[in-house]
Design an enzyme around this catalytic site. Sequence first.
Site, short mmCIF file in Angstrom:
data_model
loop_
_atom_site.label_atom_id
_atom_site.label_comp_id
_atom_site.label_asym_id
_atom_site.label_seq_id
_atom_site.Cartn_x
_atom_site.Cartn_y
_atom_site.Cartn_z
N SER A 24 -8.30 -12.32 -16.73
CA SER A 24 -8.03 -13.90 -17.05
C SER A 24 -7.27 -13.96 -18.27
O SER A 24 -7.09 -13.34 -19.08
CB SER A 24 -9.22 -14.57 -16.94
C1 LIG Z 1 -10.03 -13.27 -12.70
S1 LIG Z 1 -10.96 -11.71 -12.03
C2 LIG Z 1 -11.51 -10.75 -13.42
C3 LIG Z 1 -11.74 -11.37 -14.44
C4 LIG Z 1 -12.69 -10.70 -15.62
N1 LIG Z 1 -13.78 -11.44 -15.87
C5 LIG Z 1 -12.11 -9.85 -16.88
O1 LIG Z 1 -12.19 -10.16 -17.76
O2 LIG Z 1 -10.86 -9.22 -16.37
C6 LIG Z 1 -12.05 -12.14 -10.95
C7 LIG Z 1 -12.85 -11.02 -10.44
O3 LIG Z 1 -14.03 -11.47 -9.63
C8 LIG Z 1 -14.20 -10.45 -8.41
N2 LIG Z 1 -14.88 -11.04 -7.64
C9 LIG Z 1 -14.27 -12.04 -6.60
N3 LIG Z 1 -15.41 -12.34 -5.64
C10 LIG Z 1 -16.67 -11.90 -6.15
C11 LIG Z 1 -17.94 -11.87 -5.77
N4 LIG Z 1 -18.26 -12.54 -4.52
N5 LIG Z 1 -18.84 -11.30 -6.61
C12 LIG Z 1 -18.50 -10.64 -7.58
N6 LIG Z 1 -17.27 -10.47 -7.97
C13 LIG Z 1 -16.06 -11.25 -7.27
C14 LIG Z 1 -12.91 -9.85 -8.24
O4 LIG Z 1 -12.81 -8.82 -7.64
C15 LIG Z 1 -12.31 -9.90 -9.57
O5 LIG Z 1 -12.47 -8.59 -10.15
#
Ligand SMILES: C[S@@+](CC[C@H](N)C(=O)[O-])C[C@H]1O[C@@H](n2cnc3c(N)ncnc32)[C@H](O)[C@@H]1O
Length: 174
Positions: A24
């Site tokens: 992000s």
């Molecule tokens: C914006 S990205 C990662 C941001 C992360 N917090 C960082 O600092 O890098 C969002 C993440 O949410 C994960 N994601 C999407 N749906 C999800 C779910 N149902 N449960 C857990 N993770 C999920 C994606 O695979 C992705 O890695």
Amino acid sequence: MPATLRAHAYDDNALAIGFEQTISQPYVVAAMTEAAHVGPGKRVLEIGTGSGYQTAVLAELGADVYSIEIVEPLGKRAAADLARLGYAKVHLRIGDGYRGWPEAAPFDAIVVTAAPRDIPQPLVEQLAVGGRMVIPVGKDDQVLKVVTRTAGGVKTETMFDVKFVPMTGSAARQ
Ligand SMILES: C[S@@+](CC[C@H](N)C(=O)[O-])C[C@H]1O[C@@H](n2cnc3c(N)ncnc32)[C@H](O)[C@@H]1O
């Protein structure tokens, strides 16, 4: 950061981390962390470990961090990176974060880093009274919301427009 993007590591943008996911924008990580009222000893659940960056920020603030990632290779890579960098006490799980981490609830804060269309009720139920969930909500037009659990229900406030990757798993089937 992936080696090819390291020159951009300090840019205030979201950047690709593989598997169609992103780390992000740092400003948004800061705003979400501030809105969650995270501090020493707080129990915090993060949905979407991704690169592990937000996880590390929460741990640096002294929180007891639980983080769930649905994409297994990303979860494994973040676990290895966080361990290598000395974040030994974070609790990591690979799975669908839609249902939260009931055995570790209640949480003082929940930080959701992927956008469902609606606020997942299991996550609301895992907030402590007074606890705050910061969550992007929506499909094409998303807004960042703060949901506070009160003694009698919930209070929801809207922060600003955002653009997050969609929450997959159960959220995508709602
Ligand atoms: C914006 S990205 C990662 C941001 C992360 N917090 C960082 O600092 O890098 C969002 C993440 O949410 C994960 N994601 C999407 N749906 C999800 C779910 N149902 N449960 C857990 N993770 C999920 C994606 O695979 C992705 O890695």
